[in-house]
Design an enzyme around this catalytic site. Sequence first.
Site, mmCIF file in Angstrom:
data_model
loop_
_atom_site.group_PDB
_atom_site.id
_atom_site.type_symbol
_atom_site.label_atom_id
_atom_site.label_comp_id
_atom_site.label_asym_id
_atom_site.label_seq_id
_atom_site.Cartn_x
_atom_site.Cartn_y
_atom_site.Cartn_z
ATOM 1 N N ASP A 21 -7.827 -9.187 -20.338
ATOM 2 C CA ASP A 21 -7.455 -8.057 -20.836
ATOM 3 C C ASP A 21 -7.402 -7.668 -22.307
ATOM 4 O O ASP A 21 -6.661 -7.064 -22.915
ATOM 5 C CB ASP A 21 -6.011 -7.396 -20.233
ATOM 6 C CG ASP A 21 -5.956 -7.375 -18.625
ATOM 7 O OD1 ASP A 21 -7.099 -7.376 -18.271
ATOM 8 O OD2 ASP A 21 -5.143 -7.838 -18.139
ATOM 9 N N LYS A 24 -12.345 -6.970 -23.483
ATOM 10 C CA LYS A 24 -13.916 -7.777 -23.460
ATOM 11 C C LYS A 24 -14.895 -6.353 -23.242
ATOM 12 O O LYS A 24 -15.781 -6.272 -23.609
ATOM 13 C CB LYS A 24 -13.668 -8.544 -22.494
ATOM 14 C CG LYS A 24 -13.088 -9.839 -22.931
ATOM 15 C CD LYS A 24 -12.979 -10.691 -21.810
ATOM 16 C CE LYS A 24 -12.394 -10.386 -20.457
ATOM 17 N NZ LYS A 24 -11.044 -10.464 -20.648
ATOM 18 N N GLY A 48 -10.890 -6.394 -14.578
ATOM 19 C CA GLY A 48 -10.906 -4.816 -14.868
ATOM 20 C C GLY A 48 -11.416 -4.650 -16.243
ATOM 21 O O GLY A 48 -10.490 -4.845 -17.020
ATOM 22 N N HIS A 49 -12.510 -4.365 -16.558
ATOM 23 C CA HIS A 49 -12.939 -4.065 -17.780
ATOM 24 C C HIS A 49 -12.937 -2.517 -18.062
ATOM 25 O O HIS A 49 -13.798 -1.757 -17.602
ATOM 26 C CB HIS A 49 -14.365 -4.618 -17.945
ATOM 27 C CG HIS A 49 -14.163 -6.428 -17.870
ATOM 28 N ND1 HIS A 49 -15.137 -7.093 -18.086
ATOM 29 C CD2 HIS A 49 -13.155 -7.079 -17.798
ATOM 30 C CE1 HIS A 49 -14.785 -8.297 -17.985
ATOM 31 N NE2 HIS A 49 -13.671 -8.222 -17.698
ATOM 32 N N GLN A 235 -11.713 -12.553 -17.383
ATOM 33 C CA GLN A 235 -10.544 -13.460 -17.704
ATOM 34 C C GLN A 235 -10.347 -13.746 -19.089
ATOM 35 O O GLN A 235 -10.885 -13.064 -19.774
ATOM 36 C CB GLN A 235 -10.185 -14.573 -16.633
ATOM 37 C CG GLN A 235 -9.852 -13.870 -15.120
ATOM 38 C CD GLN A 235 -11.167 -13.589 -14.331
ATOM 39 O OE1 GLN A 235 -12.135 -14.186 -14.266
ATOM 40 N NE2 GLN A 235 -10.974 -12.377 -13.758
HETATM 41 P P1 GDP Z 1 -10.754 -6.353 -20.477
HETATM 42 O O1 GDP Z 1 -10.181 -6.834 -19.273
HETATM 43 O O2 GDP Z 1 -10.844 -7.521 -21.702
HETATM 44 O O3 GDP Z 1 -11.946 -5.939 -20.688
HETATM 45 O O4 GDP Z 1 -9.680 -5.420 -21.077
HETATM 46 P P2 GDP Z 1 -8.723 -4.167 -20.442
HETATM 47 O O5 GDP Z 1 -10.075 -3.172 -20.012
HETATM 48 O O6 GDP Z 1 -8.543 -4.790 -19.049
HETATM 49 O O7 GDP Z 1 -7.680 -3.965 -21.201
HETATM 50 C C1 GDP Z 1 -7.983 -3.392 -22.419
HETATM 51 C C2 GDP Z 1 -7.430 -2.004 -22.593
HETATM 52 O O8 GDP Z 1 -7.163 -1.689 -23.850
HETATM 53 C C3 GDP Z 1 -8.261 -0.854 -21.979
HETATM 54 O O9 GDP Z 1 -7.394 0.146 -21.588
HETATM 55 C C4 GDP Z 1 -9.042 -0.548 -23.263
HETATM 56 O O10 GDP Z 1 -9.332 1.161 -23.073
HETATM 57 C C5 GDP Z 1 -8.182 -0.667 -24.200
HETATM 58 N N1 GDP Z 1 -8.400 -0.985 -25.679
HETATM 59 C C6 GDP Z 1 -9.638 -1.508 -25.876
HETATM 60 N N2 GDP Z 1 -9.557 -1.770 -27.209
HETATM 61 C C7 GDP Z 1 -8.751 -0.849 -27.715
HETATM 62 C C8 GDP Z 1 -8.231 -0.726 -29.033
HETATM 63 O O11 GDP Z 1 -8.694 -1.306 -30.070
HETATM 64 N N3 GDP Z 1 -7.133 0.042 -29.201
HETATM 65 C C9 GDP Z 1 -6.331 0.524 -28.008
HETATM 66 N N4 GDP Z 1 -5.397 1.340 -28.366
HETATM 67 N N5 GDP Z 1 -6.923 0.414 -26.895
HETATM 68 C C10 GDP Z 1 -8.065 -0.295 -26.810
HETATM 69 P P1 IMO Z 2 -10.115 -9.433 -17.170
HETATM 70 O O1 IMO Z 2 -11.422 -9.872 -16.810
HETATM 71 C C1 IMO Z 2 -5.904 -10.490 -16.673
HETATM 72 C C2 IMO Z 2 -4.764 -13.116 -13.554
HETATM 73 C C3 IMO Z 2 -3.934 -12.874 -12.226
HETATM 74 C C4 IMO Z 2 -3.149 -13.956 -12.025
HETATM 75 C C5 IMO Z 2 -4.178 -15.113 -12.331
HETATM 76 C C6 IMO Z 2 -4.696 -15.598 -11.002
HETATM 77 O O2 IMO Z 2 -9.814 -7.851 -16.844
HETATM 78 O O3 IMO Z 2 -9.218 -9.899 -18.649
HETATM 79 P P2 IMO Z 2 -6.654 -14.386 -9.359
HETATM 80 O O4 IMO Z 2 -6.540 -13.198 -8.661
HETATM 81 O O5 IMO Z 2 -7.691 -14.534 -10.254
HETATM 82 O O6 IMO Z 2 -6.528 -15.487 -8.532
HETATM 83 O O7 IMO Z 2 -4.989 -14.697 -10.119
HETATM 84 O O8 IMO Z 2 -5.163 -14.532 -13.175
HETATM 85 N N1 IMO Z 2 -5.960 -12.500 -13.818
HETATM 86 C C7 IMO Z 2 -6.111 -11.854 -14.672
HETATM 87 N N2 IMO Z 2 -5.201 -11.307 -15.856
HETATM 88 N N3 IMO Z 2 -7.246 -9.931 -16.756
HETATM 89 C C8 IMO Z 2 -7.972 -10.369 -15.800
HETATM 90 O O9 IMO Z 2 -9.147 -10.150 -15.844
HETATM 91 C C9 IMO Z 2 -7.450 -11.092 -14.604
HETATM 92 N N4 IMO Z 2 -8.057 -11.815 -13.585
HETATM 93 C C10 IMO Z 2 -7.284 -12.668 -12.943
HETATM 94 O O10 IMO Z 2 -2.938 -11.775 -12.937
HETATM 95 O O11 IMO Z 2 -2.046 -14.176 -12.943
HETATM 96 MG MG MG Z 3 -8.964 -6.327 -17.784
#
Ligand code: GDP
Ligand code: IMO
Ligand code: MG
Length: 445
Positions: A21, A24, A48-49, A235
Amino acid sequence: MSSSEIARGRNVVVVGTQWGDEGKGKVVDWMTDHADGVVRFQGGHNAGHTLVIKGVKTALQLIPSGIMRDGVACYIGNGVVVDPTHLLSEIERLEKAGVEVRSRLYISESCPLILPFHVEVDKAREALRESSGSGKIGTTGKGIGPAYEDKVARRALRVQDLKHPERFAKKLKELLELHNFALTGYLNGKALEFQPIYDQAMKMAEVLKPMMADVGYMLHKAHLAGANILFEGAQGTLLDIDHGTYPYVTSSNCVAGNAAAGAGVGPQMLHYMLGITKAYTTRVGSGPFPTELEWEKEGTVGYHLSTVGQEKGTVTGRARRCGWLDAAALKRSIIINGITGLCLTKLDVLDGLAEIKMCVGYELDGRTLDILPLDGDEIAACQPVYETFPGWTESTFGVTEWDKLPLNARRYLERVQAVIGAPIDMVSTGPDREHTILLRHPYKA
Ligand code: GDP
Ligand code: IMO
Ligand code: MG
């Protein structure tokens, strides 16, 4: 064609350097203006991207983040575990929103399938761990771990099996028997029936067939023809099955080295490793987290990070635990991934904090460590050693130029790169594609 005439493309690998999270999806989407194809190489729909384009939010789980840019080819590599039911619903959701998917999505025939019993096993195991007091992992409950177990045990059903009904039926029968035995005999779960799983799979096979492909070979040919490929990690390094905080990890290798094996290409195709790092740290699920702060209590710094950063999981809706940036943990990620440069995200979330801390090492049993240890119990016992920086009151939200950042923000970023030993090539200052400061472009470095 002689080798000097071959127009080879340039390729970038994007990986998370923390516990996922990091942002990416946003960064991959931003870079797709330079990419012809985006490929996922590990994980599944546990990812979840989130992408925000001109204020419109899209959350992707299995489909590569290149899908939001017209004409970009999207590949699901052999290292990804595919839940066909989820995949079809994600395709449908995107197509309803007007995004063309089927004509440019290629799914490796070698991907292992996630089937309904994997989900049951995942959930039943977590419930058992919790009730027996051994502590749950906090998985996403999507069947990821059990599906990878079947792959490694050499009994998985793969995407290609969907093309052969008899073969599929035979393998399914054997696999279901095994999982039903575990579910009813050990996991306090319930047995699943063969027929509904088989019928549903055969129905989905018809929709999926046109998208099945030899992804590795396609990428090879695209590369030789001069296409730029973006490898999209899911991840993060600290969740990697080998290098993460085991056993509180996911079940795949999330590191850059796996981009080649998980996409089906040679490692010579990986040119630039872009590490995505949040300006602080978050973690969903259980496991050690040395710099974790109190984040549920109003008025605390942790609460600020959690609320201003909107730290809620995209996939499960769970609150993410929050803490300071851990440069000693990052140091390990930088080394393992061979990071070329970093994108530091969510800098804007630190706006308004009186002071900012960064962990530069740990105290453990009277010793000082400068890197995250390998043993989970040791990680849990680590006391962080912090450097403290003055914060800034100005808003950095949406800033697109380095020189427009407050002096204290620049000083903080400069110190981060000095401690971790990798250059910050990009800074993200907001969720939107445009909220990005570019210092060195990964496709031009
Ligand atoms: P990922 O799994 O690495 O793709 O990240 P996620 O999408 O799960 O979580 C990142 C969250 O932060 C999302 O809700 C993005 O929209 C938000 N986000 C990404 N970059 C920034 C930033 O520079 N500032 C803020 N405030 N939010 C951001
Ligand atoms: P992105 O790509 C954050 C975490 C779960 C749990 C552990 C194992 O959005 O960064 P699993 O279901 O993979 O067996 O769970 O890994 N986890 C993540 N945490 N971002 C993710 O993906 C994750 N995918 C799995 O919360 O702790
Ligand atoms: Mg994510």
